[in-house]
Design a protein around this motif. Sequence first.
Motif, PDB file in Angstrom:
ATOM      1  N   GLU A  14      69.742  64.023  15.449  1.00  0.00           N
ATOM      2  CA  GLU A  14      69.185  63.013  14.561  1.00  0.00           C
ATOM      3  C   GLU A  14      70.151  61.849  14.288  1.00  0.00           C
ATOM      4  O   GLU A  14      71.355  61.986  14.480  1.00  0.00           O
ATOM      5  N   PHE A  15      69.590  60.733  13.835  1.00  0.00           N
ATOM      6  CA  PHE A  15      70.382  59.532  13.573  1.00  0.00           C
ATOM      7  C   PHE A  15      71.376  59.787  12.432  1.00  0.00           C
ATOM      8  O   PHE A  15      71.112  60.571  11.534  1.00  0.00           O
ATOM      9  N   ARG A  16      72.502  59.115  12.505  1.00  0.00           N
ATOM     10  CA  ARG A  16      73.614  59.228  11.547  1.00  0.00           C
ATOM     11  C   ARG A  16      74.213  60.644  11.493  1.00  0.00           C
ATOM     12  O   ARG A  16      74.827  61.017  10.514  1.00  0.00           O
ATOM     13  N   SER A  17      74.024  61.425  12.563  1.00  0.00           N
ATOM     14  CA  SER A  17      74.562  62.795  12.535  1.00  0.00           C
ATOM     15  C   SER A  17      76.005  62.845  13.031  1.00  0.00           C
ATOM     16  O   SER A  17      76.638  63.892  12.950  1.00  0.00           O
TER      17      SER A  17
ATOM     18  N   LYS B 182      77.274  61.372  16.226  1.00  0.00           N
ATOM     19  CA  LYS B 182      77.493  61.287  17.675  1.00  0.00           C
ATOM     20  C   LYS B 182      78.428  60.122  18.035  1.00  0.00           C
ATOM     21  O   LYS B 182      79.373  60.281  18.799  1.00  0.00           O
ATOM     22  N   THR B 183      78.137  58.964  17.461  1.00  0.00           N
ATOM     23  CA  THR B 183      78.948  57.774  17.750  1.00  0.00           C
ATOM     24  C   THR B 183      80.319  57.868  17.071  1.00  0.00           C
ATOM     25  O   THR B 183      81.331  57.441  17.635  1.00  0.00           O
TER      26      THR B 183
ATOM     27  N   VAL C  26      67.847  59.619  19.799  1.00  0.00           N
ATOM     28  CA  VAL C  26      66.846  60.506  19.199  1.00  0.00           C
ATOM     29  C   VAL C  26      65.443  60.207  19.712  1.00  0.00           C
ATOM     30  O   VAL C  26      65.178  59.146  20.267  1.00  0.00           O
TER      31      VAL C  26
ATOM     32  N   ILE D  64      82.320  63.500   8.444  1.00  0.00           N
ATOM     33  CA  ILE D  64      82.693  62.178   8.951  1.00  0.00           C
ATOM     34  C   ILE D  64      83.520  61.516   7.856  1.00  0.00           C
ATOM     35  O   ILE D  64      83.057  61.379   6.727  1.00  0.00           O
ATOM     36  N   THR D  65      84.751  61.156   8.173  1.00  0.00           N
ATOM     37  CA  THR D  65      85.627  60.539   7.173  1.00  0.00           C
ATOM     38  C   THR D  65      86.064  59.158   7.675  1.00  0.00           C
ATOM     39  O   THR D  65      85.787  58.792   8.823  1.00  0.00           O
ATOM     40  N   GLY D  66      86.757  58.423   6.820  1.00  0.00           N
ATOM     41  CA  GLY D  66      87.300  57.135   7.224  1.00  0.00           C
ATOM     42  C   GLY D  66      88.183  57.265   8.455  1.00  0.00           C
ATOM     43  O   GLY D  66      88.201  56.401   9.321  1.00  0.00           O
TER      44      GLY D  66
HETATM   45  P1  ATP Z   1      72.432  57.264  15.840  1.00  0.00           P
HETATM   46  O1  ATP Z   1      71.515  58.248  16.512  1.00  0.00           O
HETATM   47  O2  ATP Z   1      71.737  56.431  14.840  1.00  0.00           O
HETATM   48  O3  ATP Z   1      73.255  56.467  16.808  1.00  0.00           O
HETATM   49  P2  ATP Z   1      74.829  58.805  15.287  1.00  0.00           P
HETATM   50  O4  ATP Z   1      74.652  60.271  15.420  1.00  0.00           O
HETATM   51  O5  ATP Z   1      75.519  58.086  16.380  1.00  0.00           O
HETATM   52  O6  ATP Z   1      73.433  58.148  14.938  1.00  0.00           O
HETATM   53  P3  ATP Z   1      77.019  57.955  13.700  1.00  0.00           P
HETATM   54  O7  ATP Z   1      76.943  56.479  13.781  1.00  0.00           O
HETATM   55  O8  ATP Z   1      78.021  58.658  14.506  1.00  0.00           O
HETATM   56  O9  ATP Z   1      75.588  58.574  13.910  1.00  0.00           O
HETATM   57  O10 ATP Z   1      77.298  58.399  12.188  1.00  0.00           O
HETATM   58  C1  ATP Z   1      76.878  57.604  11.113  1.00  0.00           C
HETATM   59  C2  ATP Z   1      77.385  58.254   9.841  1.00  0.00           C
HETATM   60  O11 ATP Z   1      78.805  58.083   9.788  1.00  0.00           O
HETATM   61  C3  ATP Z   1      76.799  57.636   8.612  1.00  0.00           C
HETATM   62  O12 ATP Z   1      76.329  58.685   7.779  1.00  0.00           O
HETATM   63  C4  ATP Z   1      77.973  56.936   7.977  1.00  0.00           C
HETATM   64  O13 ATP Z   1      77.914  57.031   6.584  1.00  0.00           O
HETATM   65  C5  ATP Z   1      79.162  57.714   8.496  1.00  0.00           C
HETATM   66  N1  ATP Z   1      80.340  56.862   8.538  1.00  0.00           N
HETATM   67  C6  ATP Z   1      80.516  55.776   9.303  1.00  0.00           C
HETATM   68  N2  ATP Z   1      81.703  55.185   9.028  1.00  0.00           N
HETATM   69  C7  ATP Z   1      82.276  55.927   8.078  1.00  0.00           C
HETATM   70  C8  ATP Z   1      83.493  55.840   7.354  1.00  0.00           C
HETATM   71  N3  ATP Z   1      84.352  54.843   7.565  1.00  0.00           N
HETATM   72  N4  ATP Z   1      83.755  56.778   6.434  1.00  0.00           N
HETATM   73  C9  ATP Z   1      82.896  57.774   6.204  1.00  0.00           C
HETATM   74  N5  ATP Z   1      81.716  57.921   6.836  1.00  0.00           N
HETATM   75  C10 ATP Z   1      81.409  57.006   7.761  1.00  0.00           C
END
Ligand code: ATP
Length: 228
Positions: free
Chosen positions: A33-36, A38-39, A162, A221-223
């Motif tokens: 799912e998104f924001r999980s 991966k990136t 997704v 996920i942290t800074g």
């Molecule tokens: P998508 O399918 O939309 O590409 P994804 O799985 O790639 O989603 P990511 O972009 O890896 O998702 O993760 C996004 C999450 O990372 C968000 O919940 C965001 O709050 C968190 N995030 C991004 N930058 C930081 C940061 N600097 N500190 C803490 N959390 C962060």
Amino acid sequence: RKAVVKITTGSQALDELLGGGIETLQITEAFGEFRSGKTQLAHTLCVSTQLPTSMKGGNGKVAYIDTEGTFRPDRIVPIAERFGMDPGAVLDNVMMLLSHSILLVCMQRWLKNLSDYWWVFLELTIPNKLNLYFFQKLAQMLSRLTKIAEEFNVAVYMTNQVIADPAGGVFISDPKKPAGGHVLAHAATVRLMFRKGKGEQRVCKVFDAPNLPESEAIFQITGGGIAD
Ligand code: ATP
Ligand code: MG
């Protein structure tokens, strides 16, 4: 046979789930799912790949293929600092390729130059809908990536978009129907399913791997990137 190098994800729990980290000589695919995360894992790997092997790194450089425009150089800075590395030097060792689906042909040519790079990570986001042309190019490119991983002891990490649920308009991930179809599923040796957990927690499940149990790990996920 080349020795496998295992590169840390930044989370000890996730590393343990993967038997030590993201491995060279194979393709690791993350979907879910998104924001999980991966990136964010791709960004963390941009840094940890460059760590010395004594620090669970790959002592190498990175190629980042960005089909979605999701690479953020400014995210690399705090991640590099967390690992005690110079952000400028780290960024110099990340070779970027922005590519849209139609440019996959160029990407294939560009991949031929990858042999200069020691350990390479790629974030390749596979679009949801594939036309026949793109499908063929994708299959060719994945086969090329598999060869590169084996020939140059490279680790390939790719993310998978997704699936949109047309009924609800909600984004869901359907493990039985990965975006990119069976082309990607066949090319990836290790398939990881990401999802959101309680609060800020994220969960990674080994969905398909020849040598790993189907268990889960919780990470954050942290800074400073992916962590426990
Ligand atoms: P998508 O399918 O939309 O590409 P994804 O799985 O790639 O989603 P990511 O972009 O890896 O998702 O993760 C996004 C999450 O990372 C968000 O919940 C965001 O709050 C968190 N995030 C991004 N930058 C930081 C940061 N600097 N500190 C803490 N959390 C962060
Ligand atoms: Mg993403």
